[in-house]
Design a protein around this motif. Structure first.
Motif, PDB file in Angstrom:
ATOM      1  N   VAL A   9      50.426  48.247  40.284  1.00  0.00           N
ATOM      2  CA  VAL A   9      50.937  47.005  39.707  1.00  0.00           C
ATOM      3  C   VAL A   9      50.041  46.622  38.530  1.00  0.00           C
ATOM      4  O   VAL A   9      48.840  46.403  38.701  1.00  0.00           O
ATOM      5  CB  VAL A   9      50.958  45.875  40.754  1.00  0.00           C
ATOM      6  CG1 VAL A   9      51.514  44.588  40.145  1.00  0.00           C
ATOM      7  CG2 VAL A   9      51.767  46.292  41.979  1.00  0.00           C
ATOM      8  N   ILE A  10      50.626  46.557  37.328  1.00  0.00           N
ATOM      9  CA  ILE A  10      49.869  46.292  36.110  1.00  0.00           C
ATOM     10  C   ILE A  10      50.166  44.863  35.650  1.00  0.00           C
ATOM     11  O   ILE A  10      51.326  44.525  35.360  1.00  0.00           O
ATOM     12  CB  ILE A  10      50.240  47.275  34.981  1.00  0.00           C
ATOM     13  CG1 ILE A  10      50.225  48.724  35.483  1.00  0.00           C
ATOM     14  CG2 ILE A  10      49.334  47.067  33.773  1.00  0.00           C
ATOM     15  CD1 ILE A  10      48.898  49.218  35.947  1.00  0.00           C
ATOM     16  N   ILE A  11      49.131  44.027  35.545  1.00  0.00           N
ATOM     17  CA  ILE A  11      49.300  42.631  35.144  1.00  0.00           C
ATOM     18  C   ILE A  11      48.406  42.332  33.942  1.00  0.00           C
ATOM     19  O   ILE A  11      47.187  42.203  34.083  1.00  0.00           O
ATOM     20  CB  ILE A  11      48.946  41.665  36.294  1.00  0.00           C
ATOM     21  CG1 ILE A  11      49.709  42.035  37.568  1.00  0.00           C
ATOM     22  CG2 ILE A  11      49.252  40.218  35.887  1.00  0.00           C
ATOM     23  CD1 ILE A  11      49.313  41.207  38.782  1.00  0.00           C
ATOM     24  N   PRO A  12      48.975  42.227  32.729  1.00  0.00           N
ATOM     25  CA  PRO A  12      48.181  41.767  31.585  1.00  0.00           C
ATOM     26  C   PRO A  12      48.023  40.252  31.658  1.00  0.00           C
ATOM     27  O   PRO A  12      48.972  39.536  31.998  1.00  0.00           O
ATOM     28  CB  PRO A  12      49.020  42.180  30.375  1.00  0.00           C
ATOM     29  CG  PRO A  12      50.426  42.204  30.881  1.00  0.00           C
ATOM     30  CD  PRO A  12      50.358  42.540  32.350  1.00  0.00           C
ATOM     31  N   VAL A  13      46.843  39.763  31.340  1.00  0.00           N
ATOM     32  CA  VAL A  13      46.555  38.320  31.486  1.00  0.00           C
ATOM     33  C   VAL A  13      45.946  37.792  30.195  1.00  0.00           C
ATOM     34  O   VAL A  13      45.022  38.394  29.641  1.00  0.00           O
ATOM     35  CB  VAL A  13      45.572  38.088  32.651  1.00  0.00           C
ATOM     36  CG1 VAL A  13      45.107  36.641  32.681  1.00  0.00           C
ATOM     37  CG2 VAL A  13      46.216  38.467  33.975  1.00  0.00           C
ATOM     38  N   SER A  48      40.941  32.336  33.878  1.00  0.00           N
ATOM     39  CA  SER A  48      41.714  33.476  34.386  1.00  0.00           C
ATOM     40  C   SER A  48      40.825  34.524  35.054  1.00  0.00           C
ATOM     41  O   SER A  48      41.157  35.050  36.123  1.00  0.00           O
ATOM     42  CB  SER A  48      42.519  34.123  33.254  1.00  0.00           C
ATOM     43  OG  SER A  48      43.530  33.267  32.789  1.00  0.00           O
ATOM     44  N   ALA A  49      39.699  34.854  34.422  1.00  0.00           N
ATOM     45  CA  ALA A  49      38.808  35.875  34.978  1.00  0.00           C
ATOM     46  C   ALA A  49      38.278  35.451  36.337  1.00  0.00           C
ATOM     47  O   ALA A  49      38.256  36.250  37.296  1.00  0.00           O
ATOM     48  CB  ALA A  49      37.650  36.138  34.021  1.00  0.00           C
ATOM     49  N   ARG A  59      41.668  45.284  40.844  1.00  0.00           N
ATOM     50  CA  ARG A  59      40.847  46.027  39.888  1.00  0.00           C
ATOM     51  C   ARG A  59      40.926  45.284  38.559  1.00  0.00           C
ATOM     52  O   ARG A  59      41.956  45.299  37.887  1.00  0.00           O
ATOM     53  CB  ARG A  59      41.347  47.466  39.742  1.00  0.00           C
ATOM     54  CG  ARG A  59      41.255  48.310  41.016  1.00  0.00           C
ATOM     55  CD  ARG A  59      41.914  49.668  40.831  1.00  0.00           C
ATOM     56  NE  ARG A  59      41.279  50.430  39.761  1.00  0.00           N
ATOM     57  CZ  ARG A  59      41.813  51.531  39.213  1.00  0.00           C
ATOM     58  NH1 ARG A  59      42.994  51.976  39.629  1.00  0.00           N
ATOM     59  NH2 ARG A  59      41.182  52.164  38.246  1.00  0.00           N
ATOM     60  N   TYR A  60      39.851  44.619  38.195  1.00  0.00           N
ATOM     61  CA  TYR A  60      39.840  43.729  37.038  1.00  0.00           C
ATOM     62  C   TYR A  60      39.142  44.389  35.852  1.00  0.00           C
ATOM     63  O   TYR A  60      38.054  44.955  35.995  1.00  0.00           O
ATOM     64  CB  TYR A  60      39.126  42.414  37.390  1.00  0.00           C
ATOM     65  CG  TYR A  60      38.903  41.493  36.216  1.00  0.00           C
ATOM     66  CD1 TYR A  60      39.899  40.610  35.795  1.00  0.00           C
ATOM     67  CD2 TYR A  60      37.695  41.519  35.508  1.00  0.00           C
ATOM     68  CE1 TYR A  60      39.685  39.772  34.706  1.00  0.00           C
ATOM     69  CE2 TYR A  60      37.475  40.682  34.415  1.00  0.00           C
ATOM     70  CZ  TYR A  60      38.480  39.816  34.024  1.00  0.00           C
ATOM     71  OH  TYR A  60      38.276  38.993  32.945  1.00  0.00           O
ATOM     72  N   PHE A  61      39.795  44.320  34.677  1.00  0.00           N
ATOM     73  CA  PHE A  61      39.220  44.877  33.452  1.00  0.00           C
ATOM     74  C   PHE A  61      39.384  43.849  32.327  1.00  0.00           C
ATOM     75  O   PHE A  61      40.408  43.188  32.225  1.00  0.00           O
ATOM     76  CB  PHE A  61      39.923  46.181  33.066  1.00  0.00           C
ATOM     77  CG  PHE A  61      39.799  47.257  34.102  1.00  0.00           C
ATOM     78  CD1 PHE A  61      38.738  48.156  34.090  1.00  0.00           C
ATOM     79  CD2 PHE A  61      40.735  47.353  35.119  1.00  0.00           C
ATOM     80  CE1 PHE A  61      38.626  49.132  35.060  1.00  0.00           C
ATOM     81  CE2 PHE A  61      40.628  48.331  36.101  1.00  0.00           C
ATOM     82  CZ  PHE A  61      39.566  49.217  36.071  1.00  0.00           C
ATOM     83  N   TYR A  62      38.364  43.758  31.505  1.00  0.00           N
ATOM     84  CA  TYR A  62      38.373  42.817  30.387  1.00  0.00           C
ATOM     85  C   TYR A  62      38.395  43.577  29.066  1.00  0.00           C
ATOM     86  O   TYR A  62      37.741  44.614  28.922  1.00  0.00           O
ATOM     87  CB  TYR A  62      37.129  41.916  30.435  1.00  0.00           C
ATOM     88  CG  TYR A  62      37.055  40.928  29.297  1.00  0.00           C
ATOM     89  CD1 TYR A  62      37.641  39.668  29.404  1.00  0.00           C
ATOM     90  CD2 TYR A  62      36.417  41.274  28.096  1.00  0.00           C
ATOM     91  CE1 TYR A  62      37.582  38.764  28.340  1.00  0.00           C
ATOM     92  CE2 TYR A  62      36.360  40.376  27.033  1.00  0.00           C
ATOM     93  CZ  TYR A  62      36.951  39.131  27.169  1.00  0.00           C
ATOM     94  OH  TYR A  62      36.906  38.241  26.120  1.00  0.00           O
TER      95      TYR A  62
END
Length: 230
Positions: A9-13, A48-49, A59-62
């Motif tokens: 599941v890909i979620i752009p934020v 958001s972060a 899995r969080y990426f910035y």
């Protein structure tokens, strides 16, 4: 179904703190497993972060702010599943969405992209922009938008990822590219996504400019078909 496939599941934020918890909770409420949830933060300056990092399994990426297309592409490159499910950070899934779509794809292996219907509603207090037609935008709608899609990862190998050259219409351009490459696309009639329209929606802001983007997309599609003929 034995050996259930992993769904990535890909979620752009980008600055979606107001909606994120409801969005994330709708993913983790899915009746389907196994899933992995990849959040690509496109340079948010709000909370958001912090919200994303309260979910241990995310899995969080910035990244610096580069737009939704690049954020989705980063998520796709990191995905370990053979099925990719896209979700915008302000939309909400029904609990049986992934179960319904994965089962359907298992039964129809020729389908590369599977969408569902959506229900669109206005957030309370939103100022309606010029050019907005409630009878066209609100209520149950066909949902060929990112949040409804479950995509076989092999489709991206075939046609490529999202192009940032088309702004907020990058998903429409990608669908045209898929069709031009003979990828089979199908839409289920069930409403599986609740889509909130509010003042910060990228597509909401571009209601008045979407015609010019569509013209560019159509020209690119015609050029591809011409090359195929010759």
């Amino acid at each position: 179904m034995k050996n259930l496939p992993l769904v990535s599941v890909i979620i752009p934020v980008y600055n979606c703190e107001k909606y994120l918890k409801e969005t994330f909770d709708s993913v983790f409420a899915q009746t389907y497993r196994p899933i992995e949830v990849i959040v690509v933060d496109d340079g948010s300056t709000d909370e958001s972060a912090k919200i994303a990092q309260t979910y241990p399994s995310i899995r969080y990426f910035y990244q610096s702010n580069q737009g939704a297309a690049i954020a989705r592409n980063v998520g796709i490159s990191l995905a370990e599943g053979n099925l990719i499910a896209l979700l915008d950070a302000d939309d909400v899934w029904q609990p049986n969405k992934l179960s319904l779509q994965v089962n359907y794809l298992h039964q129809h292996p020729q389908i590369g992209i599977l969408a569902t219907n959506i229900y669109q509603f206005l957030e309370a207090g939103v100022e309606i922009p010029s050019g907005f037609r409630p009878e066209q935008w609100l209520g149950e709608q066909p949902g060929l938008i990112p949040s409804t899609l479950v995509i076989r990862k092999a489709v991206f190998d075939k046609i490529g990822v999202f192009s940032p050259k088309f702004g907020s219409s990058e998903d429409t351009e990608w669908i045209y590219r898929a069709r031009d490459s003979q990828v089979e696309i199908e839409m289920l009639s069930e409403v599986m996504v609740m889509r909130r329209l509010h003042g910060s929606n990228i597509s909401w802001k571009s209601v008045s400019t979407s015609s010019s983007q569509l013209l560019r997309i159509l020209k690119a599609s015609i050029a591809r078909k011409s090359r195929q003929i010759h």
